[in-house]
Write a protein that holds these residues in place. Structure first.
Motif, PDB file in Angstrom:
ATOM      1  N   SER A 521       0.841  -1.198   0.000  1.00 31.22           N
ATOM      2  CA  SER A 521       0.000   0.000   0.000  1.00 31.22           C
ATOM      3  C   SER A 521       0.876   1.248   0.000  1.00 31.22           C
ATOM      4  O   SER A 521       0.931   1.986  -0.986  1.00 31.22           O
ATOM      5  CB  SER A 521      -0.954   0.000   1.205  1.00 31.22           C
ATOM      6  N   MET A 522       1.649   1.467   1.074  1.00 31.65           N
ATOM      7  CA  MET A 522       2.460   2.678   1.169  1.00 31.65           C
ATOM      8  C   MET A 522       3.514   2.735   0.070  1.00 31.65           C
ATOM      9  O   MET A 522       3.695   3.785  -0.583  1.00 31.65           O
ATOM     10  CB  MET A 522       3.124   2.753   2.544  1.00 31.65           C
ATOM     11  N   ASP A 523       4.243   1.631  -0.146  1.00 35.42           N
ATOM     12  CA  ASP A 523       5.272   1.631  -1.189  1.00 35.42           C
ATOM     13  C   ASP A 523       4.663   1.786  -2.570  1.00 35.42           C
ATOM     14  O   ASP A 523       5.182   2.499  -3.436  1.00 35.42           O
ATOM     15  CB  ASP A 523       6.139   0.365  -1.090  1.00 35.42           C
ATOM     16  N   VAL A 524       3.534   1.140  -2.791  1.00 41.84           N
ATOM     17  CA  VAL A 524       2.862   1.221  -4.092  1.00 41.84           C
ATOM     18  C   VAL A 524       2.398   2.644  -4.372  1.00 41.84           C
ATOM     19  O   VAL A 524       2.612   3.183  -5.470  1.00 41.84           O
ATOM     20  CB  VAL A 524       1.685   0.232  -4.135  1.00 41.84           C
ATOM     21  N   GLU A 525       1.774   3.282  -3.392  1.00 45.30           N
ATOM     22  CA  GLU A 525       1.266   4.634  -3.617  1.00 45.30           C
ATOM     23  C   GLU A 525       2.397   5.647  -3.762  1.00 45.30           C
ATOM     24  O   GLU A 525       2.257   6.643  -4.492  1.00 45.30           O
ATOM     25  CB  GLU A 525       0.315   5.030  -2.490  1.00 45.30           C
ATOM     26  N   ASP A 526       3.526   5.421  -3.087  1.00 43.45           N
ATOM     27  CA  ASP A 526       4.695   6.282  -3.305  1.00 43.45           C
ATOM     28  C   ASP A 526       5.137   6.236  -4.763  1.00 43.45           C
ATOM     29  O   ASP A 526       5.457   7.272  -5.371  1.00 43.45           O
ATOM     30  CB  ASP A 526       5.854   5.837  -2.414  1.00 43.45           C
ATOM     31  N   VAL A 527       5.175   5.046  -5.329  1.00 47.67           N
ATOM     32  CA  VAL A 527       5.612   4.898  -6.719  1.00 47.67           C
ATOM     33  C   VAL A 527       4.588   5.533  -7.663  1.00 47.67           C
ATOM     34  O   VAL A 527       4.951   6.217  -8.632  1.00 47.67           O
ATOM     35  CB  VAL A 527       5.847   3.413  -7.053  1.00 47.67           C
ATOM     36  N   VAL A 528       3.317   5.321  -7.388  1.00 45.81           N
ATOM     37  CA  VAL A 528       2.272   5.943  -8.213  1.00 45.81           C
ATOM     38  C   VAL A 528       2.428   7.461  -8.200  1.00 45.81           C
ATOM     39  O   VAL A 528       2.333   8.126  -9.249  1.00 45.81           O
ATOM     40  CB  VAL A 528       0.868   5.535  -7.717  1.00 45.81           C
ATOM     41  N   GLU A 529       2.690   8.023  -7.040  1.00 43.68           N
ATOM     42  CA  GLU A 529       2.818   9.476  -6.945  1.00 43.68           C
ATOM     43  C   GLU A 529       4.042   9.977  -7.713  1.00 43.68           C
ATOM     44  O   GLU A 529       4.020  11.083  -8.275  1.00 43.68           O
ATOM     45  CB  GLU A 529       2.885   9.909  -5.487  1.00 43.68           C
ATOM     46  N   SER A 530       5.108   9.158  -7.775  1.00 40.48           N
ATOM     47  CA  SER A 530       6.266   9.569  -8.574  1.00 40.48           C
ATOM     48  C   SER A 530       5.901   9.636 -10.051  1.00 40.48           C
ATOM     49  O   SER A 530       6.356  10.528 -10.776  1.00 40.48           O
ATOM     50  CB  SER A 530       7.440   8.609  -8.352  1.00 40.48           C
ATOM     51  N   VAL A 531       5.070   8.704 -10.511  1.00 37.83           N
ATOM     52  CA  VAL A 531       4.615   8.730 -11.911  1.00 37.83           C
ATOM     53  C   VAL A 531       3.771   9.974 -12.162  1.00 37.83           C
ATOM     54  O   VAL A 531       3.952  10.688 -13.164  1.00 37.83           O
ATOM     55  CB  VAL A 531       3.816   7.452 -12.236  1.00 37.83           C
ATOM     56  N   ARG A 532       2.868  10.251 -11.248  1.00 38.31           N
ATOM     57  CA  ARG A 532       1.993  11.420 -11.420  1.00 38.31           C
ATOM     58  C   ARG A 532       2.790  12.725 -11.387  1.00 38.31           C
ATOM     59  O   ARG A 532       2.481  13.671 -12.122  1.00 38.31           O
ATOM     60  CB  ARG A 532       0.939  11.427 -10.317  1.00 38.31           C
ATOM     61  N   GLU A 533       3.817  12.771 -10.527  1.00 37.97           N
ATOM     62  CA  GLU A 533       4.629  13.987 -10.438  1.00 37.97           C
ATOM     63  C   GLU A 533       5.342  14.261 -11.755  1.00 37.97           C
ATOM     64  O   GLU A 533       5.406  15.415 -12.214  1.00 37.97           O
ATOM     65  CB  GLU A 533       5.638  13.856  -9.299  1.00 37.97           C
ATOM     66  N   LEU A 534       5.870  13.219 -12.388  1.00 31.62           N
ATOM     67  CA  LEU A 534       6.552  13.417 -13.672  1.00 31.62           C
ATOM     68  C   LEU A 534       5.565  13.819 -14.763  1.00 31.62           C
ATOM     69  O   LEU A 534       5.909  14.591 -15.672  1.00 31.62           O
ATOM     70  CB  LEU A 534       7.301  12.142 -14.067  1.00 31.62           C
ATOM     71  N   ILE A 535       4.349  13.317 -14.673  1.00 30.40           N
ATOM     72  CA  ILE A 535       3.323  13.746 -15.639  1.00 30.40           C
ATOM     73  C   ILE A 535       2.990  15.218 -15.422  1.00 30.40           C
ATOM     74  O   ILE A 535       2.891  16.004 -16.380  1.00 30.40           O
ATOM     75  CB  ILE A 535       2.064  12.859 -15.510  1.00 30.40           C
ATOM     76  N   ARG A 536       2.826  15.622 -14.163  1.00 30.59           N
ATOM     77  CA  ARG A 536       2.523  17.033 -13.876  1.00 30.59           C
ATOM     78  C   ARG A 536       3.638  17.953 -14.350  1.00 30.59           C
ATOM     79  O   ARG A 536       3.389  19.077 -14.801  1.00 30.59           O
ATOM     80  CB  ARG A 536       2.293  17.230 -12.370  1.00 30.59           C
ATOM     81  N   ARG A 537       4.871  17.489 -14.265  1.00 28.84           N
ATOM     82  CA  ARG A 537       6.011  18.306 -14.686  1.00 28.84           C
ATOM     83  C   ARG A 537       6.195  18.314 -16.196  1.00 28.84           C
ATOM     84  O   ARG A 537       7.080  19.012 -16.706  1.00 28.84           O
ATOM     85  CB  ARG A 537       7.291  17.797 -14.024  1.00 28.84           C
ATOM     86  N   GLY A 538       5.404  17.538 -16.922  1.00 32.24           N
ATOM     87  CA  GLY A 538       5.530  17.476 -18.367  1.00 32.24           C
ATOM     88  C   GLY A 538       6.690  16.623 -18.848  1.00 32.24           C
ATOM     89  O   GLY A 538       7.054  16.655 -20.033  1.00 32.24           O
ATOM     90  N   VAL A 539       7.289  15.850 -17.946  1.00 31.83           N
ATOM     91  CA  VAL A 539       8.395  14.965 -18.315  1.00 31.83           C
ATOM     92  C   VAL A 539       7.881  13.747 -19.069  1.00 31.83           C
ATOM     93  O   VAL A 539       8.511  13.264 -20.011  1.00 31.83           O
ATOM     94  CB  VAL A 539       9.168  14.526 -17.044  1.00 31.83           C
ATOM     95  N   SER A 540       6.741  13.236 -18.640  1.00 30.39           N
ATOM     96  CA  SER A 540       6.114  12.100 -19.322  1.00 30.39           C
ATOM     97  C   SER A 540       4.628  12.385 -19.455  1.00 30.39           C
ATOM     98  O   SER A 540       4.152  13.441 -19.026  1.00 30.39           O
ATOM     99  CB  SER A 540       6.361  10.799 -18.557  1.00 30.39           C
ATOM    100  N   GLU A 541       3.896  11.462 -20.022  1.00 32.35           N
ATOM    101  CA  GLU A 541       2.480  11.718 -20.230  1.00 32.35           C
ATOM    102  C   GLU A 541       1.668  10.448 -20.034  1.00 32.35           C
ATOM    103  O   GLU A 541       2.194   9.327 -20.065  1.00 32.35           O
ATOM    104  CB  GLU A 541       2.226  12.305 -21.620  1.00 32.35           C
ATOM    105  N   GLU A 542       0.376  10.658 -19.786  1.00 32.03           N
ATOM    106  CA  GLU A 542      -0.530   9.537 -19.581  1.00 32.03           C
ATOM    107  C   GLU A 542      -0.588   8.672 -20.834  1.00 32.03           C
ATOM    108  O   GLU A 542      -0.481   9.162 -21.955  1.00 32.03           O
ATOM    109  CB  GLU A 542      -1.926  10.066 -19.241  1.00 32.03           C
ATOM    110  N   GLY A 543      -0.751   7.388 -20.601  1.00 30.00           N
ATOM    111  CA  GLY A 543      -0.865   6.462 -21.722  1.00 30.00           C
ATOM    112  C   GLY A 543       0.462   6.032 -22.299  1.00 30.00           C
ATOM    113  O   GLY A 543       0.493   5.248 -23.252  1.00 30.00           O
ATOM    114  N   ARG A 544       1.561   6.528 -21.745  1.00 28.22           N
ATOM    115  CA  ARG A 544       2.889   6.160 -22.237  1.00 28.22           C
ATOM    116  C   ARG A 544       3.777   5.770 -21.041  1.00 28.22           C
ATOM    117  O   ARG A 544       4.848   6.343 -20.816  1.00 28.22           O
ATOM    118  CB  ARG A 544       3.511   7.297 -23.045  1.00 28.22           C
TER     119      ARG A 544
END
Length: 754
Positions: A521-544
């Motif tokens: 739970s905690m480790d999984v959500e930490d990783v999910v938030e790292s993905v979302r942070e990079l999407i918010r920063r425009g480094v990566s995008e949804e669906g890729r």
């Protein structure tokens, strides 16, 4: 679609074949560095040694017969453990180019050279040598001998069951010729008053040896040792009566609630004055903040030199010691009138070099990053005076070797001894990569290492596919060190996300312990938030997005595609933990399951977590240790609880298998057939579970990740590669290459398929 080979990866093979510095020593003013080299043509790992003298460098290719070597304190002799054809084994002592003594030890089993059992130590007068080997047992009278169960040391150590320390003594010939057989003796050190298995032995005097003692649990187990800092083990003193080397008296020097290892003796004017070692709590997380303890060899008083750090403060951001399993073989450095221990330690997402004052415990970071490159460092050796050999790298810069020394103004000066020569194509490709560390502020202190292409970041069009790589452990760390397989993925066109989730080392002991009971739970959500942070920063995008990981990283990857089925397009997992309840009765580290998932037994005698006393936040100054056990008394190490239906239910709920019905992302599974840590049945079980759900559709209602996209994917797309002879790491030359290329080809198939 099925996995199809698209050809070799030039990036991977070129990067993986760069020589990796693994050890070093000094012979007088000469620095010697040993490198490991992967040879893909011959499918072997080779070793070479470079000698640096002044401005000259010479290279020699090491013989595969040499299993270990060590230089004597005077630097005039070298010990070699040699294994020739047909299992012929020899212990050799060389004085320069002359063979001073040689003994055939083929009647004994293999030399032990791994980090938790290895010994190779000269006595002060250089007429005795300690080394470790597997003991031979005379089974002529026991027809059941070959079939009796004997516990072993776990993954990569199945054949290591009876480690023994051997004492080899020789009398030098007055004519400076090779010692005759009658002047050679070999004694196995088998203290009779304790069942402890001794290793990591080192001389203090001709009659006193310090060693690490591995202990059995109450139920007769030897818990898996590799990568585990919490095992029942202590530091022991072995004292030889005059002339009676086969019957030493023994006394334990460390308390039974501490897991202690890596004894190192500090000498002054050729006299032993202090003993230092690493210490962790027994039980609990398999790796945690390391303490350094010492014993004054004149007074017999034990002291904690460096305590655990539970949480860095604004005024002192030192997170505590997160070291390798052992100290360097020669860890001491003299600077002015002070003596320091030199170590590499994880500090957030970097490894740095620390100078530790042996008197005060004060710590100096010798390699602060400031605004420079994101170097991670490794310590290989000191000359026990004022020089040290280190190596450093960044996520996009291969390892280079440096000589450190103190100048006239007592400042540390660095000289680059060696750096790899790269093909222009590889150098140009690496120059296009940009590494950085990104804080995940909503889940502080979590942060992630990002590797991306400069050109892709500046260009238009779709963002490169982002591969998230969750590290294993969970108590390890992704650092800014150069890792060929990770860099090769970046060169193949991927953005790489390396999150250090809660439980990672290098952020304080609080954040190691915080994950216990919250895996999945905690480790999984930490990783999910790292993905979302990079999407918010425009480094990566949804669906890729794609995800990969091994061991506990595979556990996280499997959870991610089960709990967040629309976030990732594909996954690759190496020896993943899939069902913790089943793993508890099949792994070499069953205690890991109970500790990490917070499963406590009603049995007060159960081996589940460290005592509360060992986890209290200590003071910051050296503290005497006053409570020690009697000389030969051993407290029984507790047993493990049974997996009751209630415990199994808890473990099942926290495991990826609980979410298998939600998995729609195509999955590649990589299995080491000889894995004793996460047994093959874990990955095989996931393979069949996914395959058995083939044909069903995925979620059609939009996803929980905030994309608003409706996705429907066929279930049951899964492939598995199984590697004979490979253990948990799948680190063989061919196996590692095939694993990389298979993951690359899997992502080529599915990364952009949504």
């Amino acid at each position: 679609m099925s996995l199809q080979y698209t050809g070799p990866s030039t990036f991977y093979t070129e990067l993986a074949e760069i020589p990796l510095p693994v050890s070093a020593d000094f012979v007088g003013d000469v620095a010697r560095v040993t490198y490991s080299v992967r040879d893909h043509d011959r499918n072997i790992k080779r070793y070479l040694t470079k000698t640096f003298e002044g401005h000259q460098c010479t290279t020699s290719h090491d013989s595969s017969e040499v299993k270990a070597f060590a230089t004597s304190p005077s630097k005039s002799r070298q010990a070699i453990l040699r294994e020739a054809a047909n299992n012929k084994r020899f212990v050799e002592i060389w004085a320069g180019t002359q063979l001073e003594a040689s003994l055939d030890v083929s009647n004994y089993q293999a030399f032990l050279t791994d980090e938790f059992l290895h010994s190779l130590s000269f006595s002060p007068n250089e007429t005795s040598l300690l080394y470790s080997a597997e003991a031979s047992i005379n089974a002529d009278c026991d027809p059941y001998f070959n079939f009796r169960y004997i516990p072993h040391f776990g993954d990569t150590a199945r054949a290591k069951k009876r480690p023994s320390v051997f004492l080899f003594r020789w009398t030098r010939s007055p004519a400076f010729t090779r010692a005759s057989k009658q002047n050679l003796t070999l004694v196995a050190l088998h203290p009779t008053k304790t069942p402890t298995l001794f290793a990591q032995a080192t001389f203090a005097t001709e009659d006193i040896v310090f060693a690490t003692g591995h202990e059995y649990t109450k139920d007769g187990r030897l818990l898996g040792a590799k990568g585990c800092f919490n095992r029942p083990m202590g530091i022991w003193q072995l004292t030889f009566p005059k002339g009676l080397y086969n019957s030493p008296s023994v006394s334990r020097l460390t308390p039974p609630e501490r897991s202690c290892r890596s004894p190192r003796v500090l000498f002054h004017d050729n006299q032993p004055i202090k003993l230092f070692w690493f210490s962790n709590p027994i039980g609990g997380p398999h790796a945690s903040c390391v303490s350094i303890e010492s014993r004054d060899l004149l007074t017999g008083i034990n002291t904690v030199v460096v305590h655990s750090v539970f949480e860095p403060t604004p005024s002192n951001d030192f997170p505590g010691l997160y070291t390798e399993y052992n100290m360097p073989a020669s860890p001491f450095l003299w600077r002015a009138d002070r003596v320091y221990i030199v170590l590499q330690s994880i500090w957030r997402s970097r490894t740095t070099i620390l100078f530790i004052d042996t008197q005060s415990g004060a710590i100096t970071d010798a390699t602060k990053s400031a605004d420079g490159p994101l170097y991670s460092w490794a310590v290989h050796a000191t000359d026990n005076k004022s020089r040290l050999i280190c190596s450093r790298s960044t996520p996009t810069t291969p390892w280079e070797v440096l000589l450190g020394s103190f100048g006239q103004n007592d400042t540390l000066e660095w000289k680059v001894l060696d750096k790899p020569t790269l093909p222009s194509m590889i150098k140009g490709a690496l120059d296009d990569l940009s590494p950085s560390i990104i804080p995940i502020t909503s889940r502080a202190p979590v942060e992630t290492i990002l590797i991306q292409s400069k050109k892709a970041a500046a260009g238009g069009g779709p963002k490169p596919v982002c591969v998230t790589i969750a590290h294993g452990g969970p108590h390890t760390t992704s650092t800014t060190a150069f890792v060929p397989a990770i860099v090769a993925l970046a060169l193949e066109g991927y953005t790489v996300n390396l999150p250090n989730y809660t439980g990672s080392m290098g952020f304080g002991q609080t954040y190691v312990q915080k994950l216990l009971g919250h895996c999945g739970s905690m480790d999984v959500e930490d990783v999910v938030e790292s993905v979302r942070e990079l999407i918010r920063r425009g480094v990566s995008e949804e669906g890729r997005q794609v995800v990969m990981g091994g061991s506990h990283g595979g556990f996280i990857a499997a959870h991610l595609i089960g709990q967040h089925p629309n976030l990732f397009n594909a996954a690759s997992m190496r020896n993943p933990v899939i069902s913790a309840g089943e793993l508890a009765i099949g792994t070499d580290i069953p205690d890991w399951v109970y500790s990490e998932f917070g499963v406590l037994s009603n049995d007060s005698d159960a081996y589940t977590s460290p005592s509360s006393d060992s986890l209290t936040s200590p003071t910051s100054t050296p503290t005497p240790l006053t409570s020690l056990p009697s000389q030969t008394m051993l407290l029984p190490i507790p047993t493990l609880p049974l997996v009751t239906p209630e415990i199994y239910r808890t473990l099942f709920t926290a495991s990826p298998i609980a979410h298998v019905d939600n998995i729609t992302a195509p999955v590649l599974i990589l299995i080491g057939e000889d894995d004793l840590r996460v047994v093959p049945g874990q990955g095989i079980g996931l393979y069949h579970a996914i395959k058995g759900r083939a044909g069903g559709g995925g979620d059609e209602t939009g996803n929980e990740d905030g994309t608003g996209m409706s996705k429907e994917r066929k279930k049951g797309i899964v492939e598995m590669l199984s590697f004979p002879g490979e253990s948990h790491a799948i680190d063989g030359v061919e196996a590692a290459r095939v694993s990389f290329e298979a993951t690359r080809d899997w992502f080529k198939l599915f990364a952009e398929s949504c």
